[in-house]
Design an enzyme around this catalytic site. Structure first.
Site, PDB file in Angstrom:
ATOM      1  N   SER A   1      76.368  31.245  59.189  1.00  0.00           N
ATOM      2  CA  SER A   1      76.451  30.964  57.747  1.00  0.00           C
ATOM      3  C   SER A   1      76.085  29.497  57.555  1.00  0.00           C
ATOM      4  O   SER A   1      76.898  28.675  57.158  1.00  0.00           O
ATOM      5  CB  SER A   1      77.860  31.248  57.231  1.00  0.00           C
ATOM      6  OG  SER A   1      78.811  30.407  57.836  1.00  0.00           O
TER       7      SER A   1
ATOM      8  N   HIS B   1      80.220  36.773  60.122  1.00  0.00           N
ATOM      9  CA  HIS B   1      80.648  36.751  61.526  1.00  0.00           C
ATOM     10  C   HIS B   1      81.174  38.105  62.006  1.00  0.00           C
ATOM     11  O   HIS B   1      81.646  38.219  63.134  1.00  0.00           O
ATOM     12  CB  HIS B   1      81.737  35.689  61.737  1.00  0.00           C
ATOM     13  CG  HIS B   1      81.252  34.298  61.493  1.00  0.00           C
ATOM     14  ND1 HIS B   1      82.096  33.216  61.398  1.00  0.00           N
ATOM     15  CD2 HIS B   1      79.999  33.807  61.328  1.00  0.00           C
ATOM     16  CE1 HIS B   1      81.399  32.121  61.180  1.00  0.00           C
ATOM     17  NE2 HIS B   1      80.117  32.449  61.123  1.00  0.00           N
TER      18      HIS B   1
ATOM     19  N   GLU C   1      86.735  33.496  57.363  1.00  0.00           N
ATOM     20  CA  GLU C   1      87.701  33.132  58.406  1.00  0.00           C
ATOM     21  C   GLU C   1      89.130  33.109  57.867  1.00  0.00           C
ATOM     22  O   GLU C   1      89.394  32.482  56.838  1.00  0.00           O
ATOM     23  CB  GLU C   1      87.356  31.734  58.964  1.00  0.00           C
ATOM     24  CG  GLU C   1      85.974  31.706  59.577  1.00  0.00           C
ATOM     25  CD  GLU C   1      85.477  30.303  59.898  1.00  0.00           C
ATOM     26  OE1 GLU C   1      86.300  29.360  60.027  1.00  0.00           O
ATOM     27  OE2 GLU C   1      84.240  30.148  60.006  1.00  0.00           O
TER      28      GLU C   1
ATOM     29  N   GLU D   1      83.638  34.780  66.393  1.00  0.00           N
ATOM     30  CA  GLU D   1      84.516  33.682  66.795  1.00  0.00           C
ATOM     31  C   GLU D   1      85.791  34.182  67.471  1.00  0.00           C
ATOM     32  O   GLU D   1      86.775  33.449  67.591  1.00  0.00           O
ATOM     33  CB  GLU D   1      84.825  32.798  65.589  1.00  0.00           C
ATOM     34  CG  GLU D   1      83.550  32.171  65.036  1.00  0.00           C
ATOM     35  CD  GLU D   1      83.793  31.117  63.970  1.00  0.00           C
ATOM     36  OE1 GLU D   1      84.937  30.979  63.504  1.00  0.00           O
ATOM     37  OE2 GLU D   1      82.806  30.431  63.615  1.00  0.00           O
TER      38      GLU D   1
ATOM     39  N   ASP E   1      88.409  29.920  55.539  1.00  0.00           N
ATOM     40  CA  ASP E   1      87.070  29.428  55.224  1.00  0.00           C
ATOM     41  C   ASP E   1      86.369  30.562  54.493  1.00  0.00           C
ATOM     42  O   ASP E   1      86.066  31.594  55.092  1.00  0.00           O
ATOM     43  CB  ASP E   1      86.304  29.046  56.501  1.00  0.00           C
ATOM     44  CG  ASP E   1      84.874  28.599  56.175  1.00  0.00           C
ATOM     45  OD1 ASP E   1      84.552  28.444  54.975  1.00  0.00           O
ATOM     46  OD2 ASP E   1      84.079  28.416  57.125  1.00  0.00           O
TER      47      ASP E   1
ATOM     48  N   GLU F   1      88.482  26.230  52.822  1.00  0.00           N
ATOM     49  CA  GLU F   1      87.158  25.641  53.075  1.00  0.00           C
ATOM     50  C   GLU F   1      86.095  26.378  52.277  1.00  0.00           C
ATOM     51  O   GLU F   1      86.157  27.612  52.138  1.00  0.00           O
ATOM     52  CB  GLU F   1      86.879  25.738  54.580  1.00  0.00           C
ATOM     53  CG  GLU F   1      85.531  25.182  55.017  1.00  0.00           C
ATOM     54  CD  GLU F   1      85.323  25.375  56.527  1.00  0.00           C
ATOM     55  OE1 GLU F   1      86.318  25.337  57.289  1.00  0.00           O
ATOM     56  OE2 GLU F   1      84.175  25.578  56.931  1.00  0.00           O
TER      57      GLU F   1
ATOM     58  N   ASP G   1      82.287  22.133  53.828  1.00  0.00           N
ATOM     59  CA  ASP G   1      81.426  22.376  54.998  1.00  0.00           C
ATOM     60  C   ASP G   1      79.973  22.457  54.528  1.00  0.00           C
ATOM     61  O   ASP G   1      79.248  21.454  54.565  1.00  0.00           O
ATOM     62  CB  ASP G   1      81.884  23.676  55.693  1.00  0.00           C
ATOM     63  CG  ASP G   1      80.943  24.157  56.786  1.00  0.00           C
ATOM     64  OD1 ASP G   1      80.037  23.402  57.174  1.00  0.00           O
ATOM     65  OD2 ASP G   1      81.103  25.309  57.257  1.00  0.00           O
TER      66      ASP G   1
ATOM     67  N   LYS H   1      80.638  18.870  61.718  1.00  0.00           N
ATOM     68  CA  LYS H   1      79.867  19.664  62.677  1.00  0.00           C
ATOM     69  C   LYS H   1      78.695  18.807  63.121  1.00  0.00           C
ATOM     70  O   LYS H   1      77.784  18.534  62.317  1.00  0.00           O
ATOM     71  CB  LYS H   1      79.326  20.924  61.994  1.00  0.00           C
ATOM     72  CG  LYS H   1      80.369  22.000  61.687  1.00  0.00           C
ATOM     73  CD  LYS H   1      79.727  23.098  60.850  1.00  0.00           C
ATOM     74  CE  LYS H   1      80.567  24.351  60.798  1.00  0.00           C
ATOM     75  NZ  LYS H   1      80.065  25.303  59.763  1.00  0.00           N
TER      76      LYS H   1
ATOM     77  N   HIS I   1      83.585  23.782  65.627  1.00  0.00           N
ATOM     78  CA  HIS I   1      82.574  24.466  66.439  1.00  0.00           C
ATOM     79  C   HIS I   1      81.576  25.145  65.499  1.00  0.00           C
ATOM     80  O   HIS I   1      81.678  25.014  64.281  1.00  0.00           O
ATOM     81  CB  HIS I   1      83.263  25.531  67.303  1.00  0.00           C
ATOM     82  CG  HIS I   1      83.889  26.634  66.466  1.00  0.00           C
ATOM     83  ND1 HIS I   1      84.212  27.867  66.953  1.00  0.00           N
ATOM     84  CD2 HIS I   1      84.226  26.675  65.144  1.00  0.00           C
ATOM     85  CE1 HIS I   1      84.716  28.607  65.990  1.00  0.00           C
ATOM     86  NE2 HIS I   1      84.741  27.910  64.894  1.00  0.00           N
TER      87      HIS I   1
ATOM     88  N   LYS J   1      88.848  23.179  64.443  1.00  0.00           N
ATOM     89  CA  LYS J   1      88.769  24.649  64.409  1.00  0.00           C
ATOM     90  C   LYS J   1      87.723  25.080  65.413  1.00  0.00           C
ATOM     91  O   LYS J   1      86.598  24.571  65.428  1.00  0.00           O
ATOM     92  CB  LYS J   1      88.526  25.196  63.004  1.00  0.00           C
ATOM     93  CG  LYS J   1      87.170  24.956  62.391  1.00  0.00           C
ATOM     94  CD  LYS J   1      86.962  25.899  61.195  1.00  0.00           C
ATOM     95  CE  LYS J   1      85.524  25.909  60.742  1.00  0.00           C
ATOM     96  NZ  LYS J   1      85.220  26.872  59.705  1.00  0.00           N
TER      97      LYS J   1
HETATM   98  P1  PGA Z   1      78.816  28.965  61.121  1.00  0.00           P
HETATM   99  O1  PGA Z   1      80.318  29.222  60.655  1.00  0.00           O
HETATM  100  O2  PGA Z   1      78.855  28.239  62.409  1.00  0.00           O
HETATM  101  O3  PGA Z   1      78.263  30.360  61.218  1.00  0.00           O
HETATM  102  O4  PGA Z   1      78.169  28.147  60.028  1.00  0.00           O
HETATM  103  C1  PGA Z   1      81.334  28.269  60.750  1.00  0.00           C
HETATM  104  C2  PGA Z   1      81.776  27.791  59.404  1.00  0.00           C
HETATM  105  O5  PGA Z   1      81.236  28.223  58.355  1.00  0.00           O
HETATM  106  O6  PGA Z   1      82.645  26.927  59.333  1.00  0.00           O
HETATM  107 ZN    ZN Z   2      82.617  26.847  57.029  1.00  0.00          ZN
END
Ligand code: PGA
Ligand code: ZN
Length: 424
Positions: free
Chosen positions: A43, A154, A163, A206, A242, A283, A310, A335, A363, A386
């Site tokens: 995503s 996911h 999430e 995940e 999230d 998130e 994010d 990230k 991650h 996370k």
């Molecule tokens: P992604 O998901 O690594 O698929 O972007 C993690 C997140 O959205 O925090």
């Molecule tokens: Zn996210």
């Protein structure tokens, strides 16, 4: 300096946790060695730095031989002889070689692999663990945000929210927090199987379960029951989500729990969830360009729920500054592959702290066994990380590294606990 001078840099194509190719780099100094690999999202935010892929038929277009070639033929010759401790100069050099705003020429995957490998080589040369090399004063172990139910992009179920996490804030150490997380995860496994049948305990990208349940409320209920079943209370373990809302947004509407919601409806829905459940962190509640509604929910839930950006910020100083000006969130998701160098990631994290934001190191859904984000979270003292469920090797690799770091720090170690979520 002689021992720290970079002797060689080399990249190769390896596989990530989804079986897609990714870049791994190795850096050799005269006195040490560093190896690092790059994760990849599903995503992904539109404004992330560019992950260079080969196209064509190989790996359905996802090959990274171009990125590896860029490391071996363009980056490596330029870095040989540089001091591996000079992270800013090394990263600056690669940014200059790339010359684009979004690292689209050499690829953020190529650049990040080298940024990380060089930092690890410097740490190895200094005979220090990475977290100590990055910050000698490191002592805070982060609260692990364990993603125990997976939805969205996911998982193959119909949950819109991506999430559902548990945060063992009441533990006294990372070791205890992970034990709590694991016990809750195991209790949840049994509950989901009893309620929804054996296929409910299949796991997503995940490591969280991907049960065939349609509504977020059912996921929260199952998790709360699991927390109780495992012998904990909602003071010990808090909840977090999230939404990754860009993934269920289209033409002004959000598709959640089988309904089409306007941004206003979605805001009411979140407030309702926050009133009903012990949620401490949300998130990406809205799509990545909706700064206004981010600001709206931030002011509505201020002091109760941390709002994390994010996809909206993508670890990018420009986008984050705008967020700070607008009061769009209270927390930055960090990230490293969204921006492509360690230097720029650390810069945004520092700016976030200065602006009164909390920081959660993260991650990606596509990961490798590399666990540098654990060292980074401790070095930055963010108090939050996370990195998925307490299951699947590429997730566990990060949590186990935190256990080792805690042991290395001994009496100096301090577990962040609930304090990590204090926002102004
Ligand atoms: P992604 O998901 O690594 O698929 O972007 C993690 C997140 O959205 O925090
Ligand atoms: Zn996210």
């Amino acid at each position: 300096m002689e021992a720290f001078a970079i002797k060689s840099v080399k990249a190769r194509e390896i596989l990530d946790s989804r079986g897609n190719p990714t870049v791994e780099a190795e850096a050799l100094t005269n006195g040490g060695f560093g190896r690092a690999s790059v994760p990849s999202g599903a995503s992904t935010g539109t404004y992330e730095a560019v992950e260079l892929r080969d196209g064509g038929e190989r790996f359905n277009g996802k090959g990274v031989l171009c990125a590896c070639r860029n490391v071996n033929e363009i980056i490596a010759p330029a870095l040989v002889g540089m001091d591996s401790r000079s992270m800013a100069s090394i990263d600056g050099k690669m940014i200059e070689l790339d010359g684009t705003e979004n690292k689209s020429k050499l690829g953020a995957n190529a650049i990040l692999s080298v940024s990380l490998a060089a930092a690890k080589a410097a740490a190895d040369t200094a005979k220090l663990p990475l977290f100590m090399h990055l910050n000698q004063e490191s002592r805070v172990l982060p609260v692990p945000m364990l993603n125990i139910i997976n939805g969205g992009k996911h998982a193959g179920n119909s949950l819109s929210i991506q999430e559902f996490m548990v945060a063992p804030v009441g533990a006294g150490s990372i070791k205890e927090a992970l034990r709590t997380g694991s016990e809750v995860y195991m209790a949840l496994k049994k509950i989901l199987k009893d309620r929804y049948g054996p296929s409910a305990i299949n796991v997503g990208d995940e490591g969280g379960f991907a049960p065939p349940i349609p509504a977020a409320a059912d996921a929260f209920e199952a998790i709360l029951d699991a927390i109780g079943e495992a012998g904990y209370s909602d003071d010990d373990v808090k909840l977090a989500i999230d939404s990754a809302a860009s993934s269920f947004y289209k033409d002004g509407k959000y598709a959640v729990d089988g309904r089409k919601m306007s941004p206003g409806d979605l805001l009411d829905y979140y407030v309702e969830l926050a009133n009903q459940y012990p949620i401490i962190s949300m998130e990406d509640p809205f799509e990545e360009d909706d700064y206004a509604n981010f600001a709206e929910i931030t002011s509505k839930l201020c002091g109760r729920v941390q709002i994390v950006g994010d996809d909206i910020f993508v670890t990018n100083m420009k986008r984050f500054r705008k967020g700070v000006e607008m009061g769009a969130a209270t927390s930055l998701l960090l990230k490293v592959n969204q921006i492509g160098t360690l230097t720029e990631s650390i810069e945004v994290a520092r700016y976030a702290v200065k602006s009164g934001y909390t920081v959660m190191v993260s991650h990606r859904s596509g990961e490798t066994e590399d666990n540098y984000i654990s060292d980074l979270a401790v070095a930055l003292g963010t108090g939050q990380i996370k990195t998925g469920a307490p299951a699947r090797g590429e997730r566990i690799s990060k949590y186990n590294q935190l256990i080792r770091i805690e042991e290395t720090l001994g009496k100096r170690a301090s577990y962040a606990g609930a304090m990590a979520f204090k926002t102004p």
